[in-house]
Design a protein around this motif. Structure first.
Motif, PDB file in Angstrom:
ATOM      1  N   GLY A 266       5.499 -17.269   2.706  1.00 61.64           N
ATOM      2  CA  GLY A 266       6.866 -16.730   2.774  1.00 61.64           C
ATOM      3  C   GLY A 266       7.032 -15.450   1.974  1.00 61.64           C
ATOM      4  O   GLY A 266       8.119 -14.881   1.904  1.00 61.64           O
ATOM      5  N   LEU A 267       5.934 -14.982   1.369  1.00 64.68           N
ATOM      6  CA  LEU A 267       6.022 -13.795   0.507  1.00 64.68           C
ATOM      7  C   LEU A 267       5.483 -12.561   1.224  1.00 64.68           C
ATOM      8  O   LEU A 267       4.687 -12.680   2.168  1.00 64.68           O
ATOM      9  CB  LEU A 267       5.191 -14.030  -0.767  1.00 64.68           C
ATOM     10  CG  LEU A 267       5.645 -15.208  -1.626  1.00 64.68           C
ATOM     11  CD1 LEU A 267       4.627 -15.477  -2.733  1.00 64.68           C
ATOM     12  CD2 LEU A 267       7.028 -14.919  -2.203  1.00 64.68           C
ATOM     13  N   PRO A 268       5.878 -11.366   0.772  1.00 63.51           N
ATOM     14  CA  PRO A 268       5.309 -10.152   1.374  1.00 63.51           C
ATOM     15  C   PRO A 268       3.802 -10.094   1.096  1.00 63.51           C
ATOM     16  O   PRO A 268       3.355 -10.442   0.008  1.00 63.51           O
ATOM     17  CB  PRO A 268       6.016  -9.005   0.636  1.00 63.51           C
ATOM     18  CG  PRO A 268       7.209  -9.607  -0.017  1.00 63.51           C
ATOM     19  CD  PRO A 268       6.874 -11.056  -0.276  1.00 63.51           C
ATOM     20  N   VAL A 269       3.037  -9.690   2.092  1.00 60.83           N
ATOM     21  CA  VAL A 269       1.572  -9.582   1.942  1.00 60.83           C
ATOM     22  C   VAL A 269       1.163  -8.154   2.282  1.00 60.83           C
ATOM     23  O   VAL A 269       1.577  -7.611   3.324  1.00 60.83           O
ATOM     24  CB  VAL A 269       0.857 -10.583   2.885  1.00 60.83           C
ATOM     25  CG1 VAL A 269      -0.653 -10.382   2.833  1.00 60.83           C
ATOM     26  CG2 VAL A 269       1.205 -12.026   2.518  1.00 60.83           C
ATOM     27  N   ASP A 270       0.360  -7.541   1.414  1.00 59.14           N
ATOM     28  CA  ASP A 270      -0.098  -6.171   1.670  1.00 59.14           C
ATOM     29  C   ASP A 270      -1.113  -6.166   2.811  1.00 59.14           C
ATOM     30  O   ASP A 270      -1.938  -7.080   2.918  1.00 59.14           O
ATOM     31  CB  ASP A 270      -0.755  -5.584   0.423  1.00 59.14           C
ATOM     32  CG  ASP A 270       0.296  -5.253  -0.631  1.00 59.14           C
ATOM     33  OD1 ASP A 270       1.501  -5.206  -0.280  1.00 59.14           O
ATOM     34  OD2 ASP A 270      -0.093  -5.057  -1.796  1.00 59.14           O
ATOM     35  N   VAL A 271      -1.062  -5.134   3.619  1.00 56.51           N
ATOM     36  CA  VAL A 271      -2.009  -4.982   4.733  1.00 56.51           C
ATOM     37  C   VAL A 271      -3.255  -4.261   4.200  1.00 56.51           C
ATOM     38  O   VAL A 271      -3.141  -3.227   3.540  1.00 56.51           O
ATOM     39  CB  VAL A 271      -1.368  -4.152   5.882  1.00 56.51           C
ATOM     40  CG1 VAL A 271      -2.366  -3.901   6.981  1.00 56.51           C
ATOM     41  CG2 VAL A 271      -0.126  -4.856   6.392  1.00 56.51           C
ATOM     42  N   GLN A 272      -4.406  -4.835   4.509  1.00 58.80           N
ATOM     43  CA  GLN A 272      -5.670  -4.196   4.082  1.00 58.80           C
ATOM     44  C   GLN A 272      -6.283  -3.468   5.256  1.00 58.80           C
ATOM     45  O   GLN A 272      -6.647  -4.086   6.239  1.00 58.80           O
ATOM     46  CB  GLN A 272      -6.684  -5.252   3.593  1.00 58.80           C
ATOM     47  CG  GLN A 272      -6.172  -6.252   2.590  1.00 58.80           C
ATOM     48  CD  GLN A 272      -5.808  -5.610   1.255  1.00 58.80           C
ATOM     49  OE1 GLN A 272      -6.301  -4.517   0.937  1.00 58.80           O
ATOM     50  NE2 GLN A 272      -4.947  -6.248   0.491  1.00 58.80           N
ATOM     51  N   LEU A 273      -6.376  -2.144   5.162  1.00 60.22           N
ATOM     52  CA  LEU A 273      -6.992  -1.368   6.245  1.00 60.22           C
ATOM     53  C   LEU A 273      -8.282  -0.736   5.750  1.00 60.22           C
ATOM     54  O   LEU A 273      -8.288  -0.054   4.717  1.00 60.22           O
ATOM     55  CB  LEU A 273      -6.058  -0.248   6.697  1.00 60.22           C
ATOM     56  CG  LEU A 273      -4.986  -0.559   7.750  1.00 60.22           C
ATOM     57  CD1 LEU A 273      -4.285   0.725   8.156  1.00 60.22           C
ATOM     58  CD2 LEU A 273      -5.547  -1.268   8.974  1.00 60.22           C
ATOM     59  N   ALA A 274      -9.355  -0.940   6.500  1.00 60.41           N
ATOM     60  CA  ALA A 274     -10.634  -0.337   6.112  1.00 60.41           C
ATOM     61  C   ALA A 274     -10.727   1.072   6.693  1.00 60.41           C
ATOM     62  O   ALA A 274      -9.879   1.474   7.482  1.00 60.41           O
ATOM     63  CB  ALA A 274     -11.768  -1.194   6.668  1.00 60.41           C
ATOM     64  N   ASP A 275     -11.764   1.809   6.295  1.00 60.83           N
ATOM     65  CA  ASP A 275     -12.007   3.105   6.936  1.00 60.83           C
ATOM     66  C   ASP A 275     -12.908   2.867   8.125  1.00 60.83           C
ATOM     67  O   ASP A 275     -13.696   1.937   8.141  1.00 60.83           O
ATOM     68  CB  ASP A 275     -12.732   4.054   5.966  1.00 60.83           C
ATOM     69  CG  ASP A 275     -11.815   4.430   4.810  1.00 60.83           C
ATOM     70  OD1 ASP A 275     -10.593   4.514   5.047  1.00 60.83           O
ATOM     71  OD2 ASP A 275     -12.333   4.593   3.692  1.00 60.83           O
ATOM     72  N   LEU A 276     -12.812   3.762   9.083  1.00 63.23           N
ATOM     73  CA  LEU A 276     -13.711   3.623  10.246  1.00 63.23           C
ATOM     74  C   LEU A 276     -15.137   3.918   9.840  1.00 63.23           C
ATOM     75  O   LEU A 276     -15.402   4.781   9.044  1.00 63.23           O
ATOM     76  CB  LEU A 276     -13.288   4.609  11.338  1.00 63.23           C
ATOM     77  CG  LEU A 276     -12.468   4.054  12.491  1.00 63.23           C
ATOM     78  CD1 LEU A 276     -12.455   5.044  13.625  1.00 63.23           C
ATOM     79  CD2 LEU A 276     -13.008   2.710  12.987  1.00 63.23           C
TER      80      LEU A 276
END
Ligand code: ISE
Length: 336
Positions: free
Chosen positions: A326-336
């Motif tokens: 129910g909490l905000p979750v950070d999005v993890q984006l990798a590099d290409l």
């Protein structure tokens, strides 16, 4: 390409969406024809192929991709099979329009995007059809022309009358919210930094244990706020609305106001579009036509890329995590 210069397309998966694509390639768009169909239900594939001139069935999807008489692929198979099939498309250097999801998890989506990047050649387009819808295109044009000033907030409603029986709470995120995720990235041209899913009281009609409705709150990298009401068991109709609020005004799409009539006793109203295939039918036509044109001209992709598919998967993975806490979750984006 064939002598007639038409793009020779194999459609893999001819259940509801794939069969729709076969029909539009065959009768509503130009420059392409369906030469091969495949489905794990062979009778279904045979039935579809029988309705098209010079079209045959190929039993193994990987053989269909490798087939020398196939120039390009439309992938409408279940998401769990996409990774293998997309890798085969890359191996054979065949352009592919892949229905969402790119793959069913983040790491395989990233792997696909990286493999394509290594080839140095765009081959994969992901089927986020809302980008081709007239109303979303108008909203984007308004925004790009600066008419609303800087966009600040977006409110979305995404309601389905019903969904298939296998739909669980996570699919509401990965299969339904994923469209607003892509719309947010498309309109704002920036990444989504965090997701929060809030669960109000559930609809008593929703299957046991399925959290429906859900409220999703997306925050973009620059701080824009997007809220989405997801409600997939309304029993009413298909309602997809988007209201964008900027510094100098707001704009709304998806009001679905067709004919409005009055009747006794004191009733005024019209019809609600029943489902996404009707609501976005024209968008699908434009999407496939532009893809065919892009492949024939050698560009191969004219719309959402493998990176867009990966980024959407990463946001949805954070959404699924938030569904539990129910909490905000950070999005993890990798590099290409
Ligand atoms: C479905 O798969 C879609 O893509 C529809 O656009 C969406 O409204 C629906 O919720 C999904 O299940």
């Amino acid at each position: 390409m064939s002598e007639s210069n038409d793009l020779r397309v194999a459609v893999l998966g001819v259940g509801a969406m794939g069969a729709d694509h076969v029909a539009r390639i065959t009768s509503r768009i130009s420059g392409a024809r369906v030469v091969v169909v495949n489905d794990y239900l062979t009778e279904k594939a045979d039935e579809v192929a029988a309705g098209i001139d010079d079209c045959r069935t190929v039993a193994d999807p990987l053989d269909a991709i490798a087939d020398a008489e196939v120039d390009a692929i439309v992938l409408a198979t279940p998401g769990t099979t996409h990774e293998k099939q997309l890798l085969a498309c890359l191996e054979h250097r065949k352009p592919v329009l892949c229905e969402k999801p790119l793959t069913t998890d983040v790491s395989t989506s990233l792997n696909i995007a990286r493999r394509e990047a290594e080839l140095g050649r765009a081959l994969i387009q992901v089927g986020f059809m809302r980008r081709f819808d007239e109303e979303y295109m108008q909203l984007k044009a308004l925004l790009d022309a600066g008419e609303l000033g800087r966009p600040l907030v977006m409110h979305c409603v995404h309601r389905n009358a019903a969904v298939p029986s296998y739909f669980d709470s996570t699919l509401i995120v990965k299969d339904s919210l994923v469209h607003e995720v892509d719309v947010t990235r498309f309109l704002f041209e920036e990444e989504i930094a965090s997701v929060q899913i809030i669960a109000p009281s559930s609809n008593p009609v929703a299957p046991q244990g399925v959290v429906d409705p859900q409220i999703a709150i997306l925050r973009t990298a620059s701080g824009k706020h997007v809220d989405v009401e997801l409600f997939v068991t309304t029993g009413v109709g298909y309602e997809v609305r988007t209201e964008l609020v900027g510094e100098r005004g707001s704009a709304m799409i998806g009001l679905d106001v067709g004919l409005v009539r009055t009747a006794t006793p004191g009733i005024r109203g019209g019809r609600i579009t029943p489902g996404f295939r009707e609501r976005f039918g024209r968008a699908y036509d434009i999407e496939i036509q532009r893809w065919v044109d892009a492949v024939r001209s050698g560009i191969n992709v004219d719309g959402p890329t493998a990176w867009d598919g990966y980024a959407a998967a990463a946001v949805c993975a954070a959404g699924v995590e938030s569904l539990e806490s129910g909490l905000p979750v950070d999005v993890q984006l990798a590099d290409l």
